[in-house]
Motif scaffolding. Structure first.
Motif: not given
Length: 366
Positions: A286-308
């Motif tokens: 929601r907040a890392e970039t100026d766009r609301w990323i709604k896909d957890p497979a997005d390259p910015l989100v995927a490593p965070v989703n896996a690691a946490l």
């Protein structure tokens, strides 16, 4: 196509390649960012919480004190100064939360207290390929299966937990299903004050699956407990930037007055207490970039989703895992203790409005 036309197209292509990218037209895609906390050594931090109030009759202040002693955090010392008539670090016997309780006489012109905590932290990393005969006090596990005032384990919470974990045959499968459901169906609501109230029944109904960390990780914990898996919230504060460049996953200045963050953990046989933080995945979305990323497979989100799911960085320190916390000297209980609390002749002070309260928190690595 004629030879002349082909030659002209080639020239246009070469010219375009030589031109600088125009803003908004030929913007390069952001490079995927890694996020993979690894086993680390201890880091030492000093956290200062300072309260300075206007005189408003008899006054009391309660400041959370880090009380979590584990393989990822240990306390070095806690000290305090100020002009309180009485001050002591006390423990809520029911919840185990520790706090500095300071009382000020009505005649005190400017009630002031400062708490300094020196803490060591390190990364948490789950090794899913190894198991061991890890044990826990049965009373601790039993407590991690109970509901609380804002975490009822029946009604809509139980119904949703059963639907999410249908077909799961192990506690790890249940937790994986709940974690994935949170990430795929909930969202970070930027309008939610502070870390949210932590009312998980409201999060599932009136709040429309939106909230912040106390709501989202609180819902994760409630769904886990309703599924028979011991789980608990851990209330704390970020104290340093993320080593991986994610602004939303760390404290980005020494001023950590608004950097409170609630994490979670679950008990899994063979692994013990395991770190979890689906709320921070949603924060990045929601907040890392100026766009609301709604896909957890997005390259910015995927490593965070896996690691946490099993890991987190040691750039955060924990206060407690307590719910329904009693403050000595007042009636009633708080759903959790993560912010400074205050009471004077005018009533309770707003812990979410640090300037009006007023308090400041700073952290530095030492």
């Amino acid at each position: 196509m004629t030879r002349t036309n082909r030659r002209n197209l080639l020239k246009l292509g070469l010219a375009a390649a030589a031109m600088p990218a125009l803003p908004g037209l030929l913007r390069a895609a952001p490079e995927p960012r890694g996020f993979a906390p690894a086993a680390s050594g201890w880091r030492s931090f000093e956290l200062r919480s300072q309260v300075r109030l206007a005189a408003q009759g008899a006054t009391q202040v309660w400041l959370p004190v880090p009380a979590v002693e584990t393989e990822y955090q240990r306390s070095l010392d806690h000290s305090f100064t100020g002009n309180a008539s009485e001050a002591a670090i006390v423990t809520d016997p029911a919840s185990g939360a520790r706090m500095l309780h300071a009382r000020f006489d009505p005649s005190t012109p400017e009630p002031t207290v400062e708490l300094v905590s020196r803490i060591q932290t390190r990364n948490r990393v789950a090794d899913w390929n190894r198991t061991s005969d890890v044990q826990e006090d049965p009373a601790v596990l039993e407590a991690a299966l109970k509901g609380s005032n804002l975490k009822p384990l029946d009604g809509v919470v139980l119904e949703r937990a059963r639907a999410i974990t249908k077909g799961a045959t192990s506690d790890r499968e249940k937790i994986a299903a709940i974690y994935a459901w949170i990430v795929n169906h909930c969202y970070r609501n930027l309008d939610t004050p502070g870390c949210g109230p932590g009312d998980i029944q409201a999060t599932l109904t009136s709040a429309g699956l939106g909230g912040k960390c106390a709501d989202l990780n609180g819902l994760f914990v409630g769904l886990a407990r309703a599924s028979g898996v011991p789980a608990r919230d851990i209330y704390g504060v970020r104290v340093a930037p993320s080593a991986f460049g994610y602004k939303q996953l760390g404290a980005n200045s020494p001023d950590v007055t608004g950097a409170q963050h609630c994490r979670a953990e679950v008990w899994l046989a063979g692994h013990g207490w395991v770190a979890m933080d689906p709320a921070d995945v949603l924060k990045v979305m929601r907040a890392e970039t100026d766009r609301w990323i709604k896909d957890p497979a997005d390259p910015l989100v995927a490593p965070v989703n896996a690691a946490l799911f099993g890991n987190w960085e040691g750039n955060w320190l924990a206060y407690n895992t307590a719910s329904d916390v009693a403050l000595p000297g007042v009636d009633g209980a708080l759903p959790f203790l993560m912010y400074p609390q205050g009471l004077n002749a005018q009533g309770r002070l707003n812990e979410l409005d640090a300037k009006a309260f007023s308090y400041e928190m700073t952290a530095q690595e030492v």
